[in-house]
Design an enzyme around this catalytic site. Structure first.
Site, PDB file in Angstrom:
ATOM      1  N   ARG A   1       0.826  -1.200   0.000  1.00  0.00           N
ATOM      2  CA  ARG A   1       0.000   0.000   0.000  1.00  0.00           C
ATOM      3  C   ARG A   1       0.866   1.259   0.000  1.00  0.00           C
ATOM      4  O   ARG A   1       0.504   2.265  -0.563  1.00  0.00           O
ATOM      5  CB  ARG A   1      -0.909  -0.032   1.238  1.00  0.00           C
ATOM      6  CG  ARG A   1      -1.721   1.218   1.429  1.00  0.00           C
ATOM      7  CD  ARG A   1      -2.860   0.979   2.399  1.00  0.00           C
ATOM      8  NE  ARG A   1      -3.783  -0.029   1.914  1.00  0.00           N
ATOM      9  CZ  ARG A   1      -4.664  -0.674   2.686  1.00  0.00           C
ATOM     10  NH1 ARG A   1      -4.717  -0.417   3.972  1.00  0.00           N
ATOM     11  NH2 ARG A   1      -5.476  -1.567   2.172  1.00  0.00           N
ATOM     12  N   TYR A   2       2.002   1.181   0.684  1.00  0.00           N
ATOM     13  CA  TYR A   2       2.929   2.321   0.740  1.00  0.00           C
ATOM     14  C   TYR A   2       4.153   1.941  -0.090  1.00  0.00           C
ATOM     15  O   TYR A   2       4.671   0.829   0.050  1.00  0.00           O
ATOM     16  CB  TYR A   2       3.335   2.596   2.191  1.00  0.00           C
ATOM     17  CG  TYR A   2       2.157   2.793   3.125  1.00  0.00           C
ATOM     18  CD1 TYR A   2       1.420   3.979   3.082  1.00  0.00           C
ATOM     19  CD2 TYR A   2       1.763   1.797   4.010  1.00  0.00           C
ATOM     20  CE1 TYR A   2       0.325   4.158   3.922  1.00  0.00           C
ATOM     21  CE2 TYR A   2       0.673   1.969   4.848  1.00  0.00           C
ATOM     22  CZ  TYR A   2      -0.045   3.152   4.805  1.00  0.00           C
ATOM     23  OH  TYR A   2      -1.111   3.315   5.629  1.00  0.00           O
TER      24      TYR A   2
ATOM     25  N   ARG B   1       7.457   0.195   1.441  1.00  0.00           N
ATOM     26  CA  ARG B   1       7.384  -0.956   2.347  1.00  0.00           C
ATOM     27  C   ARG B   1       6.164  -1.803   2.046  1.00  0.00           C
ATOM     28  O   ARG B   1       5.165  -1.297   1.520  1.00  0.00           O
ATOM     29  CB  ARG B   1       7.355  -0.505   3.807  1.00  0.00           C
ATOM     30  CG  ARG B   1       6.239   0.463   4.152  1.00  0.00           C
ATOM     31  CD  ARG B   1       6.674   1.357   5.329  1.00  0.00           C
ATOM     32  NE  ARG B   1       5.588   2.126   5.919  1.00  0.00           N
ATOM     33  CZ  ARG B   1       5.167   3.295   5.435  1.00  0.00           C
ATOM     34  NH1 ARG B   1       5.663   3.784   4.314  1.00  0.00           N
ATOM     35  NH2 ARG B   1       4.209   3.952   6.064  1.00  0.00           N
TER      36      ARG B   1
ATOM     37  N   CYS C   1      -2.539 -17.761  15.201  1.00  0.00           N
ATOM     38  CA  CYS C   1      -2.067 -17.028  16.371  1.00  0.00           C
ATOM     39  C   CYS C   1      -2.146 -17.955  17.579  1.00  0.00           C
ATOM     40  O   CYS C   1      -2.930 -18.905  17.577  1.00  0.00           O
ATOM     41  CB  CYS C   1      -2.947 -15.817  16.647  1.00  0.00           C
ATOM     42  SG  CYS C   1      -2.831 -14.589  15.350  1.00  0.00           S
TER      43      CYS C   1
ATOM     44  N   CYS D   1      -7.081 -12.617  19.814  1.00  0.00           N
ATOM     45  CA  CYS D   1      -7.501 -11.401  20.504  1.00  0.00           C
ATOM     46  C   CYS D   1      -8.887 -11.036  20.011  1.00  0.00           C
ATOM     47  O   CYS D   1      -9.111 -10.938  18.796  1.00  0.00           O
ATOM     48  CB  CYS D   1      -6.532 -10.266  20.200  1.00  0.00           C
ATOM     49  SG  CYS D   1      -4.811 -10.766  20.375  1.00  0.00           S
TER      50      CYS D   1
ATOM     51  N   CYS E   1      -9.282  -8.275  17.367  1.00  0.00           N
ATOM     52  CA  CYS E   1      -8.394  -8.339  16.198  1.00  0.00           C
ATOM     53  C   CYS E   1      -9.058  -7.790  14.934  1.00  0.00           C
ATOM     54  O   CYS E   1     -10.198  -8.124  14.633  1.00  0.00           O
ATOM     55  CB  CYS E   1      -7.987  -9.785  15.958  1.00  0.00           C
ATOM     56  SG  CYS E   1      -6.920  -9.982  14.524  1.00  0.00           S
TER      57      CYS E   1
ATOM     58  N   ARG F   1      -8.162  -8.539  12.008  1.00  0.00           N
ATOM     59  CA  ARG F   1      -8.132  -9.537  10.937  1.00  0.00           C
ATOM     60  C   ARG F   1      -8.923 -10.789  11.347  1.00  0.00           C
ATOM     61  O   ARG F   1      -8.628 -11.895  10.903  1.00  0.00           O
ATOM     62  CB  ARG F   1      -6.688  -9.901  10.578  1.00  0.00           C
ATOM     63  CG  ARG F   1      -5.897  -8.704  10.089  1.00  0.00           C
ATOM     64  CD  ARG F   1      -4.768  -9.063   9.138  1.00  0.00           C
ATOM     65  NE  ARG F   1      -4.110  -7.852   8.700  1.00  0.00           N
ATOM     66  CZ  ARG F   1      -2.861  -7.499   9.037  1.00  0.00           C
ATOM     67  NH1 ARG F   1      -2.127  -8.294   9.774  1.00  0.00           N
ATOM     68  NH2 ARG F   1      -2.359  -6.373   8.601  1.00  0.00           N
TER      69      ARG F   1
ATOM     70  N   ASP G   1     -10.430  -0.266  14.515  1.00  0.00           N
ATOM     71  CA  ASP G   1     -11.071  -0.232  13.194  1.00  0.00           C
ATOM     72  C   ASP G   1     -12.526  -0.715  13.270  1.00  0.00           C
ATOM     73  O   ASP G   1     -12.864  -1.515  14.135  1.00  0.00           O
ATOM     74  CB  ASP G   1     -10.314  -1.142  12.224  1.00  0.00           C
ATOM     75  CG  ASP G   1      -8.879  -0.677  11.987  1.00  0.00           C
ATOM     76  OD1 ASP G   1      -8.672   0.543  11.910  1.00  0.00           O
ATOM     77  OD2 ASP G   1      -7.989  -1.538  11.886  1.00  0.00           O
TER      78      ASP G   1
ATOM     79  N   ASP H   1      -6.620   4.154  10.872  1.00  0.00           N
ATOM     80  CA  ASP H   1      -6.430   3.587   9.546  1.00  0.00           C
ATOM     81  C   ASP H   1      -7.719   3.910   8.789  1.00  0.00           C
ATOM     82  O   ASP H   1      -8.787   3.393   9.120  1.00  0.00           O
ATOM     83  CB  ASP H   1      -6.217   2.069   9.653  1.00  0.00           C
ATOM     84  CG  ASP H   1      -5.036   1.612   8.814  1.00  0.00           C
ATOM     85  OD1 ASP H   1      -4.857   2.171   7.715  1.00  0.00           O
ATOM     86  OD2 ASP H   1      -4.313   0.709   9.257  1.00  0.00           O
TER      87      ASP H   1
ATOM     88  N   LYS I   1      -2.962   5.151   6.885  1.00  0.00           N
ATOM     89  CA  LYS I   1      -2.972   5.677   8.255  1.00  0.00           C
ATOM     90  C   LYS I   1      -2.950   7.194   8.254  1.00  0.00           C
ATOM     91  O   LYS I   1      -2.267   7.810   7.460  1.00  0.00           O
ATOM     92  CB  LYS I   1      -1.739   5.179   9.000  1.00  0.00           C
ATOM     93  CG  LYS I   1      -1.737   3.685   9.224  1.00  0.00           C
ATOM     94  CD  LYS I   1      -0.524   3.294  10.046  1.00  0.00           C
ATOM     95  CE  LYS I   1      -0.386   1.787  10.129  1.00  0.00           C
ATOM     96  NZ  LYS I   1      -0.069   1.164   8.826  1.00  0.00           N
TER      97      LYS I   1
HETATM   98  C1  LIG Z   1       0.607  -0.039   8.894  1.00  0.00           C
HETATM   99  C2  LIG Z   1       1.032  -0.603   7.636  1.00  0.00           C
HETATM  100  C3  LIG Z   1       2.365  -0.586   7.241  1.00  0.00           C
HETATM  101  C4  LIG Z   1       3.458  -0.012   8.112  1.00  0.00           C
HETATM  102  O1  LIG Z   1       3.341   1.358   8.273  1.00  0.00           O
HETATM  103  P1  LIG Z   1       4.310   2.141   9.252  1.00  0.00           P
HETATM  104  O2  LIG Z   1       3.723   3.493   9.307  1.00  0.00           O
HETATM  105  O3  LIG Z   1       5.662   2.114   8.615  1.00  0.00           O
HETATM  106  O4  LIG Z   1       4.323   1.434  10.547  1.00  0.00           O
HETATM  107  C5  LIG Z   1       2.685  -1.121   6.018  1.00  0.00           C
HETATM  108  N1  LIG Z   1       1.741  -1.640   5.207  1.00  0.00           N
HETATM  109  C6  LIG Z   1       0.442  -1.667   5.551  1.00  0.00           C
HETATM  110  C7  LIG Z   1      -0.548  -2.223   4.619  1.00  0.00           C
HETATM  111  C8  LIG Z   1       0.046  -1.145   6.788  1.00  0.00           C
HETATM  112  O5  LIG Z   1      -1.248  -1.201   7.142  1.00  0.00           O
HETATM  113  S1  SF4 Z   2      -4.288  -8.992  17.130  1.00  0.00           S
HETATM  114 FE1  SF4 Z   2      -5.036 -10.566  15.704  1.00  0.00          FE
HETATM  115  S2  SF4 Z   2      -3.264 -11.081  14.432  1.00  0.00           S
HETATM  116 FE2  SF4 Z   2      -2.495 -10.028  16.259  1.00  0.00          FE
HETATM  117  S3  SF4 Z   2      -2.018 -11.684  17.721  1.00  0.00           S
HETATM  118 FE3  SF4 Z   2      -4.098 -10.983  18.175  1.00  0.00          FE
HETATM  119  S4  SF4 Z   2      -5.401 -12.369  16.979  1.00  0.00           S
HETATM  120 FE4  SF4 Z   2      -3.346 -12.540  16.143  1.00  0.00          FE
END
Ligand SMILES: *Cc1c(COP(=O)(O)O)cnc(C)c1O
Ligand code: SF4
Length: 339
Positions: free
Chosen positions: A101-102, A105, A114, A118, A121, A123, A280, A317, A324
């Protein structure tokens, strides 16, 4: 169980709490009505390490540890309109499991497993039965190798430290061997939910692949224990900086005193607060969401009275995959002393 068992991560993994009956026995009460528990865990399974469970204070229904690990009927009954994938992560996936996305990175979901699930979470959509446990790592390595703009790779999940050591070592090694990859980052909650997993041999593997940054997730000052402090210290000792990404969670850390204790505690164990995430709008986690004006007010107050080394960036986000955004900028604009 003796002390050696308790400190053995394999014993902790084998003895994770995963059935409603076991949970009721340990809590000395039914957590929720059996039928309703079944309905929740059909959609969102649960798994709690004995270590993390031991941090729950008996008899307190509002316990912040309990909130994070024990299934709650609101996961399936309460909604503010949360959706499965609010950040539209699947949209920015050039290969399965890799989000780009960025420009500089990318983020890799190396596994969906996991040690603890959590309840908040973002995801949790990926826990559903039948979802592939692991996307092919080879295709992700090839994508990174073919994309020279990527200088940092974030290995996340799920929890990447659930991978077998050999797989993790080879994967990090393959990424490290790509000339334009300068920095690796691990995102893992293991130091908080299974700190005994941060063993000397595991740290030896991680340190081979430096520069490697480690981001974990403490949400409550009660999670800062001798065990979790030791896990972080092992990493820091090996030249691996440890940072923290908390999630702002209702009833867990959404008040000034608790948040300040958490941030102070992290600084004390050499863990740098990095982000505080606005929760989120995720289906199944709406009951944790805090109004962001409340969050901003709290963080504004904290930032005026707290060492800069303790201060995370409070970020949201933005839904729809827009990335973000800092919430502090907003509070600065809203501050009448400045405008
Ligand atoms: C949060 C995130 C990152 C990392 O972002 P930083 O600001 O460098 O911590 C990279 N990719 C995705 C998709 C993210 O959601
Ligand atoms: S927040 Fe989600 S991905 Fe992270 S450790 Fe907990 S359950 Fe796993």
């Amino acid at each position: 169980m003796d002390d050696a068992d308790w400190k053995d991560w394999r014993w902790q993994v084998r003895n994770r709490i995963r059935s409603g009956r076991q949970l009721a026995e340990l809590l000395k009460e039914a957590p929720i009505a059996a039928g309703s528990l079944r309905a929740v865990i059909r959609t969102y399974p649960f798994s709690i390490t004995p270590y993390y469970f031991s941090l729950i204070r008996e008899g307190d229904p509002d316990d912040p540890i309990r909130f994070q690990c024990v299934p709650d009927p609101r996961e399936v009954s309460f909604s503010l309109g949360g959706v499965d994938d609010p950040l539209e992560e699947s949209r920015d996936m050039p290969v399965p499991g890799l989000i780009h996305r960025y420009a500089d990175r990318c983020l890799i979901m190396a596994t969906s497993k996991c040690m603890m699930y959590c309840r908040h979470c973002n995801r949790k959509r990926r826990w559903k039965a039948g979802a592939a446990d692991r996307a092919p790592l080879r295709a992700m390595i090839d994508y990174v190798a073919a994309t020279p703009g990527i200088r940092e790779v974030i290995v996340s999940g799920g929890d990447p430290l659930t991978l077998p050591e050999k797989v993790l070592d080879e994967f990090l090694g393959a990424l490290r061997a790509i000339p334009h990859v300068e920095v690796l980052r691990i995102g893992s909650r293991i130091p908080v939910v299974l700190p005994m997993r941060i063993t000397v041999p595991l740290v030896r593997i991680l340190r081979k692949h430096r520069p490697l940054w480690f981001n974990t997730q403490f949400n409550s000052p009660r999670e800062i224990t001798p065990e979790s402090a030791e896990a972080c210290e092992r990493l820091v000792d090996a030249g691996i900086p440890v940072s923290n990404q908390s999630v702002l969670l209702k009833g867990i850390n959404d008040d000034y005193e608790t948040m300040r204790r958490l941030l102070y505690g992290l600084q004390r164990i050499s863990v740098r607060p990095y982000y505080l995430f606005q929760c989120d709008p995720v289906r199944g986690a709406d009951h944790f969401r805090v109004d962001f004006w409340k969050g901003m007010e709290m963080m504004e107050r904290i930032s005026r009275q707290t060492s800069g080394l303790c201060l995370p960036r409070y970020v949201i986000d933005v839904p729809g995959g827009k990335g973000k955004m800092s919430l502090q900028t907003f509070s600065l604009l809203a501050d009448s002393d400045i405008s």
